[in-house]
Design a protein around this motif. Structure first.
Motif, mmCIF file in Angstrom:
data_model
loop_
_atom_site.group_PDB
_atom_site.id
_atom_site.type_symbol
_atom_site.label_atom_id
_atom_site.label_comp_id
_atom_site.label_asym_id
_atom_site.label_seq_id
_atom_site.Cartn_x
_atom_site.Cartn_y
_atom_site.Cartn_z
ATOM 1 N N GLN A 39 0.835 -1.207 0.000
ATOM 2 C CA GLN A 39 0.000 0.000 0.000
ATOM 3 C C GLN A 39 0.870 1.259 0.000
ATOM 4 O OE1 GLN A 39 -2.489 -0.813 3.420
ATOM 5 N NE2 GLN A 39 -4.204 -1.481 2.127
ATOM 6 N N ALA A 40 1.964 1.229 0.775
ATOM 7 C CA ALA A 40 2.874 2.383 0.794
ATOM 8 C C ALA A 40 3.508 2.574 -0.586
ATOM 9 C CB ALA A 40 3.950 2.191 1.863
ATOM 10 N N GLU A 41 3.917 1.487 -1.204
ATOM 11 C CA GLU A 41 4.516 1.551 -2.553
ATOM 12 C C GLU A 41 3.477 2.058 -3.557
ATOM 13 O OE1 GLU A 41 7.527 1.263 -5.354
ATOM 14 O OE2 GLU A 41 7.698 0.993 -3.181
ATOM 15 N N LEU A 42 2.263 1.571 -3.434
ATOM 16 C CA LEU A 42 1.182 2.015 -4.315
ATOM 17 C C LEU A 42 0.925 3.509 -4.131
ATOM 18 C CD1 LEU A 42 -1.055 1.336 -6.352
ATOM 19 C CD2 LEU A 42 -2.524 0.765 -4.406
ATOM 20 N N ALA A 43 0.933 3.978 -2.881
ATOM 21 C CA ALA A 43 0.723 5.401 -2.614
ATOM 22 C C ALA A 43 1.836 6.230 -3.242
ATOM 23 C CB ALA A 43 0.645 5.649 -1.106
ATOM 24 N N LYS A 44 3.093 5.759 -3.138
ATOM 25 C CA LYS A 44 4.238 6.468 -3.747
ATOM 26 C C LYS A 44 4.062 6.542 -5.263
ATOM 27 C CE LYS A 44 8.282 5.489 -0.836
ATOM 28 N NZ LYS A 44 9.517 4.704 -0.837
ATOM 29 N N LYS A 45 3.727 5.402 -5.844
ATOM 30 C CA LYS A 45 3.595 5.363 -7.301
ATOM 31 C C LYS A 45 2.401 6.199 -7.765
ATOM 32 C CE LYS A 45 6.109 1.135 -8.081
ATOM 33 N NZ LYS A 45 6.176 -0.177 -8.662
ATOM 34 N N THR A 46 1.336 6.192 -6.987
ATOM 35 C CA THR A 46 0.175 7.018 -7.326
ATOM 36 C C THR A 46 0.551 8.490 -7.280
ATOM 37 O OG1 THR A 46 -1.330 5.346 -6.451
ATOM 38 C CG2 THR A 46 -2.203 7.573 -6.674
ATOM 39 N N GLU A 47 1.308 8.862 -6.254
ATOM 40 C CA GLU A 47 1.755 10.250 -6.134
ATOM 41 C C GLU A 47 2.659 10.625 -7.315
ATOM 42 O OE1 GLU A 47 4.574 12.817 -3.128
ATOM 43 O OE2 GLU A 47 3.275 11.270 -2.236
ATOM 44 N N ALA A 48 3.574 9.701 -7.672
ATOM 45 C CA ALA A 48 4.464 9.957 -8.810
ATOM 46 C C ALA A 48 3.650 10.088 -10.091
ATOM 47 C CB ALA A 48 5.496 8.840 -8.935
#
Length: 150
Positions: A39-48
């Motif tokens: 979920q943290a990785e997904l949030a980072k990628k979503t932000e990017a």
């Protein structure tokens, strides 16, 4: 004894179930930790991706403005080209009219001069005099060779 064996079997089964339960809880915790990381990785990628989307939106807006500017400039250039073509056509028309006027004036002037010569010298043969002739070595000769003589 049968009851005792059944109790022992149940105790063993409970112990086995406790071990399974502990294993399942451990796997559940491990999966929750992994899920948190995902979920943290997904949030980072979503932000990017959101940043990239914003940049692309800005670039698209810039390109649209540039396209509009080029469209306006192209329209202005096409209009200027059409005006220049019209001016060139007018110039060519005026040039042709001026050339015709000059030729007419030249011919009229030559004919007037020839009439004046005949007036002063009525006996003179003016048939060799023409605007297409010139003098070479004291002789009247055509400027260009006559077709058929060359």
């Amino acid at each position: 004894m049968a009851l005792h064996a059944e109790v022992v079997g149940l105790k063993e089964e409970v112990a086995a179930n406790k071990a399974k339960m502990a294993s399942l809880e451990e796997r559940s915790v491990t999966r929750e930790v992994h899920l948190g990381k995902v979920q943290a990785e997904l949030a980072k990628k979503t932000e990017a991706l959101e940043k990239i989307k914003e940049e692309l939106t800005e670039q698209a807006e810039t390109l649209e403005k540039t396209k509009e500017e080029f469209t306006e400039k192209t329209a202005a250039l096409v209009k200027a080209k059409e005006e220049m073509i019209a001016q060139a056509e007018n110039f060519e028309k005026a040039k042709a009219e001026l050339l015709d006027d000059d030729v007419d004036a030249y011919v009229a002037g030559f004919e007037d001069a020839l009439v004046q010569v005949v007036c002063k010298h009525p006996e003179m043969d003016t048939s060799p005099f023409a605007t297409a002739n010139h003098i070479v070595d004291g002789q009247i000769v055509p400027r260009r060779p006559q077709k058929g003589n060359a």
